[in-house]
Design an enzyme around this catalytic site. Structure first.
Site, short mmCIF file in Angstrom:
data_model
loop_
_atom_site.label_atom_id
_atom_site.label_comp_id
_atom_site.label_asym_id
_atom_site.label_seq_id
_atom_site.Cartn_x
_atom_site.Cartn_y
_atom_site.Cartn_z
CE1 TYR A 26 -4.52 -1.08 -4.50
CE2 TYR A 26 -5.33 -3.33 -4.55
CZ TYR A 26 -4.92 -2.22 -3.84
OH TYR A 26 -4.92 -2.25 -2.46
CE1 TYR A 78 -4.39 0.30 4.36
CE2 TYR A 78 -2.90 -0.68 5.97
CZ TYR A 78 -3.25 -0.42 4.67
OH TYR A 78 -2.46 -0.86 3.66
CB SER A 105 -0.93 0.03 1.21
OG SER A 105 -1.92 -0.95 1.10
CB VAL A 154 -0.25 -5.83 4.25
CG1 VAL A 154 -1.48 -5.15 4.82
CG2 VAL A 154 -0.35 -6.07 2.77
#
Lengths: 309, 309, 309, 309
Positions: free
Chosen positions: B191, B243, B64, B261
């Site tokens: 992505y 997050y 991310s 992650v």
């Protein structure tokens, strides 16, 4: 760097002509009567100077801005154990939402949404009656603002109480989970009264100094709270200080701030200044339209964004 | 002010002995195989020096963290119209939540949750094929990191795709609302591949310089993006970069950061340094346990918190 | 068709040996003290006979079963305008959920979840004091059950009130939207007391006759409510009568029923019988474990499912 | 008891003049083209007679009504283990909601919302290719309707597929939790094609007989499914058959029914009749406006409510 006084005066002059000012808060009758066409600004600098423009000497209801000060006091009173009863995360919901409480066993996401601030008010009741807790809050504000005239607008406090069914619901809901630990009416009494404190922009800018200067009233002044605590409260202001418009405020303004539905905002430029703006018209998230705009322009002109490198 | 090299080395030495390291991400098989006992850190300063310690030369999956770079590129490509399709607010939900999309007509809360990053990937497809979009992303990273060896780990990309049902659900859901505008598989292809880019701490710290120095590669170096854009991306990192642990990171560390992650975190100290840490063990929100701790200690030791006055 | 008396006796005999009985409701202290090893059943037939077995003469707290009777009375009092303040749809949430209220502007999904029943209690206050409303409820129950001894267990009512923070939250929340129209404490007072009414299985089976016989106390007996109203209340019992276990109860038993956390269930076999069962152990949705099982077996043995053709 | 033929003809005559008919489903292009001014009704009785009126011979897209038949087949194929992957409770949300799936680990609330029906379609793929599963569905429908001409409208199936992003999202989301066990495209292929089956009111009323007569094609006819299974499917129709308008349908009509966004409804009066109505205009929940009204009047006139005693 431009001259701060000129910048402040330009902003006040320009905004005074704005037509689009949002809506005055309607759900508290006493607030709904405040004339929308007012704007005030006050900036207290590291040098100890306070520059004002517009209606900076008109008292207004600080409402949720009070949450910054009660959080400071409650942390002083019960310390980090407060964080077992309230989180530190942005909510992703409206300021008076109850949905999140059900999903997270009655623990509010942060101390700046209503539910979280009621928990903080409840923490102020540890070993104290409501009257004593309110006395402590007023004394603290008068001290950090260096102004003994700050007081509670009792008419606003009554108005809050009479229409505060959603807040009463929040408090009872949290009481069911043991997150509120004292008498529900007492916790709400403290909360309704702290929201009804009236201050001017000048008083509020003075009161915010300890957050701008790492816990001191000026870079070399007397210490009010530990530096780390001041920084952490500022961090919460940046991530959670504008309800569900906090991300947008950080994006546009780049300063820690806390808004209230009375139309005030307290913002801090760490190491540089404590700023207070006021204009009663609100956007859909409950944040002052002209207040946000004024801070955006001030931060840009002075290059005060905490994200500027 | 303490010596940066000593601080970095002390942190690396101390953390190497830690037992509590969280859990390696399990839902992507290729990531689950990464040994948990690694830790790397790299700090690139305003003076252009890069200080490293631990496993700073081991490539890891940036996951991310890539969202910061694709956001930068997509804003360059389609400008502020991107904000019509993705918000700027913290989500109050897990990184892969779909609940919020239903309530808000398919518009993700911010570009750093999965749904938002898929919208950003979709924006990269304006006038471009997936291969071209990925080429642009890699070129940008190699340029800002000044390292032509950065590449995509195809095994990780395949692993993402094979297990990416929730992301496929998010993309189709947003496509139903017209928020995703190109072929769903293409947007997901971009992505999944951007998440599979492998970088070392050293490369990542170099790549983050433009965010630390208001859009330049050093305080007086060549401009990569406009200063305001760099500040705004940093603001989003602070409010949304971790997050549902973003508030806690701001509270503890006080720096804009973005986690992945894979266990990496990119953080910036505006005007002072770009920092990258890596350790594969994650907390329950998906953020690196030792990485967060390292940044907390670094920011404290160096007084780099953006909230320090 | 098997003999009803034998069927009822067999069920009571068999269930008396069951070990798995769920958990007695714990959140109301007075209910938590009820011994779990009890089971009662009573069936009042179209012919006017009442067959009982087990602890059918032991009074228990009817709790939410009272909602059927107050709904009947409130519809008689204010008619269909009640449906502007409460819906007719299953909730998809727990009995005491507040989430749905926020999404639907304070209007509860149906009159059998707590929030909906508090609205019904509030409707009973139209032109009446709490004491009068409760008097009307008791009079109605004594009339339809043909038993003047039915009364309120004041100790249970006090226990409800002292621990009723979630219900207080619900009521205040609805008051904020104007859905509760009278004094919140008064509406809650009626609600807490109606839940504390104590009845035996025999009394409850008698009281349910008007629902089983299209509004009459027997197929040719005196009319209590219009046939259409009786059918509609039965429809609500089928779709909403067992909280978030309503679908499963309809699936297994096939009869309209209403459960209470005291362990009682009132079920009706239209045209055939009114049935009451009681056993204090509850499943995770708050429905009596043995009560549900007894009704499943009774309906199957007698072919009483409303879905049998 | 009034004469059924007269009742049916009166209803058709009266409804033909109605102006308020709701809106034709717009999200599937092929359905949006269906003229709104049509109404058909067919009633197949226990005596084996079928009474029709209006446009009862015009084929329409059965859409979600197909879910009743695939549930019947899937239960025949894999039995009660289906209930480990789909619930039996009303949803409290719109037919295509994804929110509930996140809260309940990918398990849909019931087999009649879209997500649940996709699970049922997936269950039909146990040991079968999509083509075989669809063949089995068509064969079953032709058998129970006693009509070999029933077929799939391929243009509608394509239309569903091309615009089915939300259903694709649901399927992928459930696949992430292992609730969908076969290839996502295959499960969706079965689902999109079953929804595109075209039938007339006459065919549909015939097809519903086994639900009206406890699993038989007439009270003494050949058995299609076990009596208990037929009753249980009818129970699910009553509690979940009309999406978030199920409670209202039970309240007003009092019969188990299943609606489709093509404007059709299948309803059953256990032991008495199987009924199909069709009119393309829908209310906000996706249920046929005139269809619901016709069934309300039919059930009232014939006293067919399952709640009548």
């Amino acid at each position: 760097m431009p001259d701060l006084t000129s910048v402040v005066e330009d902003i006040a002059a320009d905004l005074s002509t704005r037509v689009e000012r949002g809506q005055v808060a309607s759900y508290i009758p006493m607030l709904a009567q405040v004339p929308i066409g007012q704007f005030g600004i006050a900036v207290t600098t590291a040098e100890g100077e306070t520059i004002t423009a517009g209606d900076a000497a008109v008292p207004f209801s600080i409402q949720s801005i009070s949450k910054v000060f009660t959080l400071t006091l409650a942390l002083g009173k019960i310390g980090d154990e407060l964080w077992a009863r309230v989180g530190k995360e942005p909510s992703g919901n409206a300021f008076n939402s109850i949905v999140q409480l059900e999903a997270e066993r009655g623990i509010p996401r942060n101390p700046f949404i209503n539910a979280g601030a009621i928990v903080v008010a409840d923490a102020m009741l540890a070993g104290a009656q409501p009257r004593e807790a309110l006395g402590a809050i007023l004394r603290f504000l008068r001290f950090v603002a260096d102004d003994e005239t700050i007081t509670i607008d009792e008419a606003v406090a009554r108005s809050e109480k009479e229409t505060g069914f959603r807040n009463t619901a929040l408090a009872n809901y949290m009481r069911a989970f043991g997150v509120i630990q004292h008498n529900v009416e007492h916790a709400l009494g403290v909360y309704f009264h702290q929201c009804a404190i009236a201050m001017t922009c000048r008083q509020l800018a003075m009161a915010g100094r300890y957050l701008a200067f790492s816990g001191r009233l000026s870079p070399s002044g007397p210490r009010v709270v530990a530096a780390e605590r001041a920084r952490r409260i500022a961090a919460l202001m940046l991530t959670c200080g504008h309800y569900d418009g906090s991300g947008d405020f950080a994006f546009r303004v780049g300063l820690p701030g806390k808004s209230g539905v009375g139309g005030g905002i307290l913002a801090i430029a760490p190491g540089k200044a404590s700023v207070s703006v006021w204009s009663p018209g609100l956007d859909r998230h409950g944040n002052s339209v002209l207040g946000s705009l004024a801070l955006e322009r001030l931060a840009k002109a002075m290059r005060w964004s905490v994200f500027a490198g």
